[in-house]
Design an enzyme around this catalytic site. Structure first.
Site, PDB file in Angstrom:
ATOM      1  N   LYS A 214       0.791  -1.120  -0.072  1.00 36.02           N
ATOM      2  CA  LYS A 214      -0.032   0.037   0.072  1.00 36.02           C
ATOM      3  C   LYS A 214       0.903   1.405   0.010  1.00 36.02           C
ATOM      4  O   LYS A 214       2.076   1.243   0.242  1.00 36.02           O
ATOM      5  CB  LYS A 214      -0.802   0.001   1.031  1.00 36.02           C
ATOM      6  CG  LYS A 214      -2.076  -0.881   0.897  1.00 36.02           C
ATOM      7  CD  LYS A 214      -3.306  -1.093   2.028  1.00 36.02           C
ATOM      8  CE  LYS A 214      -4.515  -1.778   1.718  1.00 36.02           C
ATOM      9  NZ  LYS A 214      -5.277  -1.927   2.589  1.00 36.02           N
ATOM     10  N   ARG A 248      -3.673  -9.938   5.184  1.00 34.87           N
ATOM     11  CA  ARG A 248      -4.117 -10.071   3.730  1.00 34.87           C
ATOM     12  C   ARG A 248      -2.888  -9.766   2.987  1.00 34.87           C
ATOM     13  O   ARG A 248      -2.501  -8.334   3.091  1.00 34.87           O
ATOM     14  CB  ARG A 248      -5.232  -9.257   3.735  1.00 34.87           C
ATOM     15  CG  ARG A 248      -5.917  -9.352   2.366  1.00 34.87           C
ATOM     16  CD  ARG A 248      -6.998  -8.493   2.215  1.00 34.87           C
ATOM     17  NE  ARG A 248      -7.785  -8.522   0.819  1.00 34.87           N
ATOM     18  CZ  ARG A 248      -7.220  -7.642  -0.220  1.00 34.87           C
ATOM     19  NH1 ARG A 248      -6.440  -6.667  -0.083  1.00 34.87           N
ATOM     20  NH2 ARG A 248      -7.971  -7.791  -1.439  1.00 34.87           N
TER      21      ARG A 248
END
Length: 270
Positions: A214, A248
């Site tokens: 991210k 995740r």
């Protein structure tokens, strides 16, 4: 917690959720796995690398993404859920917040619902989760990154999601919480929530950490998505030390090894 017939010991163990984006436009791997052969090959690879759950998503949630119609999302994800459930013995999660997609995914055999809006987009999703008696992951999100007291506001938002779940009849032992790194948060707020993950655990549910590749990692290290493996693994270690149970990730092997190292230290290094 039971997911797909498997017992997940969230008090003592940590688990990898492998990302399978069957979209053309995801920020990191858009288009790589949106053919059946590629998706099955990648799923097999993730299982060999020790993944515990496959998370299938049919709509990109990258910053600035354009939502797609429910029918298109259903058309994207259902064949993959059905095929993976038929070919592999692995729990499957559906990454959606839309009731129609959720229902068709559950009919197709999805074992867990991963809702990036924490049931707040449409409470029908909560009713479906309760009706099918499956676990869910409820992520923190809001329309704007505007807070009076950041950590306390995040916790209150998550309490609201828990209240929606309770009203629908979802049992608390079937709920995972996700602090929502990268969603409705500034760069600095993403770092703050990563440093205070233990606060999310105060709400009494296991926590999933989703930091993989991210922007908070890219901005910190000044690297593109494909070069954020080490930064992701570092946040996985932080999550493990803070008590998170699920991770995740795109890069399953590297994060699995990071978790195994942390667990060995925590187990033997007392």
């Amino acid at each position: 917690m039971i997911i797909g017939g498997r017992n997940f010991d969230t008090e003592h163990k940590m688990y990898i959720m492998g990302i399978l984006n069957v979209t053309p436009d995801s920020f990191s791997d858009g288009g790589k796995w949106n053919t059946m052969d590629a998706a099955l090959s990648h799923t097999e690879q993730m299982i060999e690398q020790g993944v515990d759950i496959i998370d299938i998503g049919g709509e990109s949630t990258r910053p600035g993404h354009l939502p797609i119609a429910e029918a298109e999302e259903i058309e994207r994800v259902i064949p993959y859920i059905e095929k993976i459930k038929a070919e592999f013995d692995i729990p499957v999660s559906i990454d959606t917040y839309k009731p129609a997609v959720c229902e068709e995914a559950l009919k197709a055999g999805a074992d867990l619902v991963n809702d990036i809006w924490g049931l707040k987009y449409d409470e029908k999703t909560a009713s479906l989760i309760a009706d099918y008696n499956v676990p869910c992951c409820l992520m923190h999100n809001r329309k704007e990154a505007v807070y009076e007291n950041f950590i306390e506001d995040v916790l209150e938002d998550l309490r609201q999601s828990l209240a929606i779940a309770q009203r629908a009849g979802i049992r608390k032992e079937q709920i995972i919480l996700d602090p929502g790194v990268g969603f409705a948060k500034t760069y600095e707020q993403n770092l703050i929530i990563l440093n205070h993950l233990e606060r999310v655990l105060e709400l009494g549910c296991p926590v999933l950490l989703g930091t993989s590749r991210k922007s908070v990692i890219g901005l910190t290290l000044d690297v593109p998505p494909e070069e954020r493996v080490v930064g992701t693994a570092a946040t996985t270690v932080i999550g493990a030390m803070k008590g998170c149970s699920f991770y995740r990730v795109h890069d399953c092997l590297e994060n699995r090894q990071a978790l195994e190292m942390v667990q060995a230290v925590l187990r033997e290094g007392r």
